[in-house]
Design a protein around this motif. Structure first.
Motif, PDB file in Angstrom:
ATOM      1  N   LEU A   1       0.820  -1.201   0.000  1.00 19.04           N
ATOM      2  CA  LEU A   1       0.000   0.000   0.000  1.00 19.04           C
ATOM      3  C   LEU A   1       0.857   1.256   0.000  1.00 19.04           C
ATOM      4  N   ARG A   2       1.923   1.282   0.782  1.00 17.97           N
ATOM      5  CA  ARG A   2       2.811   2.453   0.789  1.00 17.97           C
ATOM      6  C   ARG A   2       3.437   2.670  -0.585  1.00 17.97           C
ATOM      7  N   ARG A   3       3.848   1.580  -1.213  1.00 12.85           N
ATOM      8  CA  ARG A   3       4.463   1.689  -2.547  1.00 12.85           C
ATOM      9  C   ARG A   3       3.458   2.218  -3.570  1.00 12.85           C
ATOM     10  N   MET A   4       2.226   1.724  -3.502  1.00 12.05           N
ATOM     11  CA  MET A   4       1.235   2.145  -4.480  1.00 12.05           C
ATOM     12  C   MET A   4       0.769   3.583  -4.238  1.00 12.05           C
ATOM     13  N   ARG A   5       0.811   4.046  -3.002  1.00  7.76           N
ATOM     14  CA  ARG A   5       0.486   5.462  -2.769  1.00  7.76           C
ATOM     15  C   ARG A   5       1.425   6.366  -3.556  1.00  7.76           C
ATOM     16  N   LEU A   6       2.697   6.023  -3.566  1.00  7.77           N
ATOM     17  CA  LEU A   6       3.665   6.815  -4.328  1.00  7.77           C
ATOM     18  C   LEU A   6       3.394   6.724  -5.815  1.00  7.77           C
ATOM     19  N   GLU A   7       3.116   5.516  -6.304  1.00  7.11           N
ATOM     20  CA  GLU A   7       2.864   5.340  -7.738  1.00  7.11           C
ATOM     21  C   GLU A   7       1.639   6.132  -8.172  1.00  7.11           C
ATOM     22  N   TYR A   8       0.555   6.053  -7.408  1.00  5.32           N
ATOM     23  CA  TYR A   8      -0.662   6.763  -7.791  1.00  5.32           C
ATOM     24  C   TYR A   8      -0.487   8.270  -7.651  1.00  5.32           C
ATOM     25  N   ALA A   9       0.313   8.709  -6.693  1.00  8.59           N
ATOM     26  CA  ALA A   9       0.571  10.144  -6.566  1.00  8.59           C
ATOM     27  C   ALA A   9       1.256  10.683  -7.816  1.00  8.59           C
ATOM     28  N   ARG A  10       2.144   9.900  -8.401  1.00  9.84           N
ATOM     29  CA  ARG A  10       2.813  10.338  -9.632  1.00  9.84           C
ATOM     30  C   ARG A  10       1.831  10.421 -10.792  1.00  9.84           C
ATOM     31  N   ARG A  11       0.961   9.444 -10.896  1.00 12.36           N
ATOM     32  CA  ARG A  11      -0.037   9.490 -11.964  1.00 12.36           C
ATOM     33  C   ARG A  11      -0.975  10.684 -11.770  1.00 12.36           C
ATOM     34  N   ARG A  12      -1.405  10.883 -10.554  1.00 13.20           N
ATOM     35  CA  ARG A  12      -2.294  12.006 -10.269  1.00 13.20           C
ATOM     36  C   ARG A  12      -1.617  13.328 -10.613  1.00 13.20           C
ATOM     37  N   ALA A  13      -0.338  13.472 -10.265  1.00 10.85           N
ATOM     38  CA  ALA A  13       0.385  14.709 -10.566  1.00 10.85           C
ATOM     39  C   ALA A  13       0.448  14.949 -12.073  1.00 10.85           C
ATOM     40  N   ALA A  14       0.614  13.874 -12.849  1.00  8.95           N
ATOM     41  CA  ALA A  14       0.658  14.012 -14.303  1.00  8.95           C
ATOM     42  C   ALA A  14      -0.688  14.473 -14.849  1.00  8.95           C
ATOM     43  N   VAL A  15      -1.779  13.905 -14.330  1.00 13.87           N
ATOM     44  CA  VAL A  15      -3.116  14.308 -14.766  1.00 13.87           C
ATOM     45  C   VAL A  15      -3.347  15.794 -14.490  1.00 13.87           C
ATOM     46  N   VAL A  16      -2.997  16.229 -13.282  1.00 17.57           N
ATOM     47  CA  VAL A  16      -3.217  17.621 -12.897  1.00 17.57           C
ATOM     48  C   VAL A  16      -2.354  18.561 -13.730  1.00 17.57           C
ATOM     49  N   GLU A  17      -1.106  18.179 -13.959  1.00 18.96           N
ATOM     50  CA  GLU A  17      -0.200  19.047 -14.721  1.00 18.96           C
ATOM     51  C   GLU A  17      -0.677  19.231 -16.161  1.00 18.96           C
ATOM     52  N   ILE A  18      -1.133  18.146 -16.792  1.00 18.84           N
ATOM     53  CA  ILE A  18      -1.472  18.212 -18.213  1.00 18.84           C
ATOM     54  C   ILE A  18      -2.876  18.744 -18.445  1.00 18.84           C
ATOM     55  N   LEU A  19      -3.842  18.322 -17.627  1.00 15.81           N
ATOM     56  CA  LEU A  19      -5.232  18.700 -17.870  1.00 15.81           C
ATOM     57  C   LEU A  19      -5.673  19.919 -17.070  1.00 15.81           C
ATOM     58  N   GLY A  20      -4.966  20.221 -15.959  1.00 10.21           N
ATOM     59  CA  GLY A  20      -5.352  21.372 -15.150  1.00 10.21           C
ATOM     60  C   GLY A  20      -5.465  22.667 -15.921  1.00 10.21           C
ATOM     61  N   PRO A  21      -4.545  22.947 -16.872  1.00  7.19           N
ATOM     62  CA  PRO A  21      -4.633  24.209 -17.612  1.00  7.19           C
ATOM     63  C   PRO A  21      -5.792  24.275 -18.615  1.00  7.19           C
ATOM     64  N   VAL A  22      -6.418  23.155 -18.962  1.00 13.69           N
ATOM     65  CA  VAL A  22      -7.423  23.190 -20.036  1.00 13.69           C
ATOM     66  C   VAL A  22      -8.844  22.916 -19.543  1.00 13.69           C
ATOM     67  N   CYS A  23      -9.011  22.433 -18.311  1.00 17.77           N
ATOM     68  CA  CYS A  23     -10.368  22.186 -17.808  1.00 17.77           C
ATOM     69  C   CYS A  23     -10.345  22.157 -16.289  1.00 17.77           C
ATOM     70  N   ARG A  24     -11.511  22.269 -15.702  1.00 12.76           N
ATOM     71  CA  ARG A  24     -11.603  22.190 -14.244  1.00 12.76           C
ATOM     72  C   ARG A  24     -11.593  20.727 -13.820  1.00 12.76           C
ATOM     73  N   LEU A  25     -10.752  20.409 -12.841  1.00 15.18           N
ATOM     74  CA  LEU A  25     -10.677  19.060 -12.306  1.00 15.18           C
ATOM     75  C   LEU A  25     -11.267  19.045 -10.906  1.00 15.18           C
ATOM     76  N   ARG A  26     -12.080  18.057 -10.633  1.00 15.61           N
ATOM     77  CA  ARG A  26     -12.645  17.852  -9.298  1.00 15.61           C
ATOM     78  C   ARG A  26     -12.087  16.560  -8.716  1.00 15.61           C
ATOM     79  N   GLY A  27     -11.933  16.537  -7.406  1.00 13.31           N
ATOM     80  CA  GLY A  27     -11.598  15.297  -6.720  1.00 13.31           C
ATOM     81  C   GLY A  27     -10.170  14.844  -6.857  1.00 13.31           C
ATOM     82  N   ASP A  28      -9.236  15.754  -7.077  1.00 14.04           N
ATOM     83  CA  ASP A  28      -7.852  15.347  -7.293  1.00 14.04           C
ATOM     84  C   ASP A  28      -7.054  15.258  -6.002  1.00 14.04           C
ATOM     85  N   THR A  29      -7.697  15.447  -4.842  1.00 16.92           N
ATOM     86  CA  THR A  29      -6.967  15.365  -3.581  1.00 16.92           C
ATOM     87  C   THR A  29      -6.908  13.951  -3.029  1.00 16.92           C
ATOM     88  N   ALA A  30      -7.638  13.025  -3.636  1.00 10.43           N
ATOM     89  CA  ALA A  30      -7.664  11.656  -3.109  1.00 10.43           C
ATOM     90  C   ALA A  30      -8.081  10.701  -4.213  1.00 10.43           C
TER      91      ALA A  30
END
Length: 464
Positions: free
Chosen positions: A360-389
Motif C-alpha cells: 500500500l505504501r508503494r502504491m500510494r507513491l505510484e498513484y501520486a505520480r499518476r495524479r500529478a501528471a493528470v493535474v499538470e497536463i489537464l489542469g490548464p485546459v479544464c476544471r478538475l474535481r476530486g484530485d486530492t484523493a
C-alpha cells in the motif's frame, strides 16, 4: 547513483504564483522530462534557499509537496533524492500535442476509465509465500460465516491503524468485496422492501443491488463535497454514501456535514452504509475520520482489497455492531454465501507479515505520480474535481463537447468514461470520469496529452 548538482532554477517574484508553487512546479517538470534522473541527490533546503535567495521555508514546503506526491524520497543520513519511477523516461511525443489518429489493436488501448487499480507491480515473493502458507492448511468443512477468526483480528487491527477506528474482531465480517457487502446489508436492512438512498451521481452497483432486493431506490443529490444532507428524505431506511472520495465527483465529505448526516440518521432511524472507497489514497490532505468511527450505532462500513491489492482477490469487510454482524452472518448462511477459506488464509498472511502495508505504501507513491501528471497536463485546459484523493478525477466539460471528445479520443486509442452515465436519471454535471489507476504512468501522460489537445480544439471551435 549521481550526486547532487546545482539546479538552474529561475523564480519570478513579480508573478502572482507563490514562490513555493513555482519551485515545486520547476522541479516536477525537471523530473518528468528527465533533467533530474532517478537517484539524483537534490541540494539541502538550506543550500537551495541560499542559491535562490529565498527563505528556507519556500524550499522546505516545495520539497514537502513533492514528497507527498511521491516524486522525492529521503534516505536517513544521506539527504533528499529523486524517487525511482518510470515517468523519468521522457515520452516520444510532446506532452501537449495529441497523437495522430490511429486504430489500435484491442491490447494497445490506453484505458483512462475508472474502476481498476495497477496490478502489475506487486511483491511476487510475498504473494507466493501467502499462497504457499494457505496451501499448507487443510480445507475447512464448516466455514465460519463471520470469516476466519485470525483474519478478523488482523482486519480489526488494520482498521485501527489505517482509519483510527476502535473495533474488535466481533465488529468485523469478512466479505467477498464491496458488492457482496452491499447485498448482505440489503438482505439485513431492507427485508420486505423500503426506500434506499443512493448518491446521484453515484455507484451504479448500489442501485442495482438495492433494486434486486426489492427496495425503492431514491437518488440523493451530491455536490462537490459529497451528499447534500439538507435534501435527504426522512423516510429512507438505508443511505449508501462514499464520504472518503465520492464516486464519481471526488468530493471528501467535510466534518460539519458528516456530523449533520449522522444527526439526520439518528433522528430518522436510518442506517448509513458507508463505502470507504479510496480512503487509502489521499494527496496533500489530512485523513478524515470514517463515519463509522463517529457513530458506530448508525453506520455500517464496507471496505475491500479490490483497489489496494487487486479485484481478483475477492476479499472485503463489513464493520458494524456485534449484534448486526451476527444477524448478517446468520442471514448469510440462509443464502449459502461465504468467502473462500484459502483466500482468507492468504490475505491473513499478507497482513500478518506486513506485506500488504508495504504494498500500500508503494502504491500510494505510484498513484501520486499518476495524479500529478493528470493535474499538470489537464489542469490548464479544464476544471478538475476530486484530485486530492483516490484513483480518479472528474474533468468538467461543456455538455455538447463530451460525446465528440470521447469518440475522437477512442480513434486515437484512448478510452474515456462520460460522467453522464453515473447519474440516476438526468445528468446535472457533464464531463469525464478519468481513472489513472490501471494505466502505466507513461500511458497516463500520453492519454492525457491526447485529451488535452482535443479539449483545446473544442474550446477554440476547431474540428476535433
Amino acid at each position: 547513483m549521481r550526486t547532487h548538482i546545482d539546479l538552474p532554477v529561475s523564480l519570478s517574484r513579480d508573478s502572482a504564483v507563490p514562490l513555493t508553487t513555482q519551485l515545486a512546479g520547476w522541479l516536477r517538470h525537471a523530473m518528468m522530462g528527465g533533467a533530474l534522473a532517478p537517484g539524483e541527490r537534490l541540494p539541502s533546503t538550506r543550500a537551495l534557499a541560499d542559491q535562490l535567495k529565498v527563505s528556507r521555508t519556500v524550499v522546505t514546503e516545495a520539497y514537502q509537496q513533492l514528497y507527498a506526491e511521491g516524486w522525492l524520497e529521503g534516505r536517513h543520513g544521506s539527504g533528499t533524492f529523486v524517487a525511482a519511477m518510470e515517468s523519468h523516461v521522457p515520452p516520444r511525443e510532446s506532452p501537449y500535442e495529441p497523437a495522430p489518429p490511429a486504430r489500435r489493436p484491442e491490447g494497445e488501448w490506453i484505458d483512462l476509465r475508472p474502476g481498476d487499480p495497477w496490478v502489475r507491480d506487486y511483491d511476487r515473493a510475498a504473494w507466493k509465500r501467502a499462497w504457499r502458507r494457505a496451501g499448507e492448511l487443510p480445507p475447512g468443512d464448516s466455514p465460519d460465516l463471520h470469516g476466519l477468526p485470525r483474519l478478523r483480528e488482523l482486519l480489526a487491527d488494520h482498521l485501527r491503524r489505517a482509519r483510527g477506528m476502535a473495533v474488535g474482531p466481533e465488529n468485523v465480517l469478512v466479505t467477498r468485496g464491496t458488492g457482496n457487502g452491499l447485498d448482505l446489508c440489503a438482505l439485513a436492512l431492507l427485508a420486505g422492501g423500503g426506500r434506499a438512498g443512493v448518491e446521484d451521481p453515484g455507484y451504479h452497483v448500489a442501485r442495482t443491488v438495492f433494486a434486486a432486493r426489492g427496495a425503492e431506490v431514491v437518488p440523493c443529490p451530491v455536490d462537490e463535497d459529497g451528499v447534500i444532507v439538507d435534501d435527504l428524505p426522512r423516510d429512507l431506511r438505508v443511505l449508501y454514501t462514499t464520504p472518503a472520495h465520492q464516486y464519481p465527483l471526488g468530493g471528501r465529505l467535510p466534518i460539519p456535514r458528516r456530523e449533520r448526516l449522522l444527526s439526520w440518521a439518528r433522528s430518522t432511524g436510518a442506517t448509513i452504509v458507508e463505502d470507504d472507497y479510496d480512503a487509502e489514497f489521499r494527496y496533500d490532505v489530512a485523513p478524515l475520520p470514517a463515519l463509522y468511527g463517529l457513530d458506530p450505532t448508525r453506520v455500517v462500513l464496507l471496505g475491500s482489497l479490490s483497489k489496494t491489492l487487486a479485484p481478483d482477490v475477492g476479499v472485503g469487510w463489513l464493520v458494524g455492531t456485534p449484534d448486526l454482524v451476527s444477524r448478517i452472518a446468520a442471514l448469510r448462511g440462509a443464502v449459502s454465501d461465504r468467502t473462500s477459506g484459502p483466500v482468507q488464509q492468504a490475505v491473513a498472511t499478507l497482513l500478518e507479515r506486513g506485506d500488504l502495508d508495504r504494498h500500500l505504501r508503494r502504491m500510494r507513491l505510484e498513484y501520486a505520480r499518476r495524479r500529478a501528471a493528470v493535474v499538470e497536463i489537464l489542469g490548464p485546459v479544464c476544471r478538475l474535481r476530486g484530485d486530492t484523493a483516490g484513483l480518479h478525477v472528474l474533468a468538467e466539460l461543456p455538455a455538447g463537447d463530451v460525446q465528440e471528445v470521447v469518440e475522437r479520443a477512442r480513434e486515437r486509442g484512448v478510452l474515456l468514461d462520460p460522467a453522464d452515465r453515473h447519474h440516476h436519471d438526468r445528468a446535472r454535471l457533464h464531463g469525464l470520469v478519468l481513472g489513472y489507476g490501471s494505466a502505466s504512468l507513461r500511458d497516463v501522460r500520453r492519454g492525457c496529452a491526447v485529451l488535452a489537445g482535443l479539449i483545446r480544439d473544442a474550446q477554440t471551435g476547431l474540428s476535433i
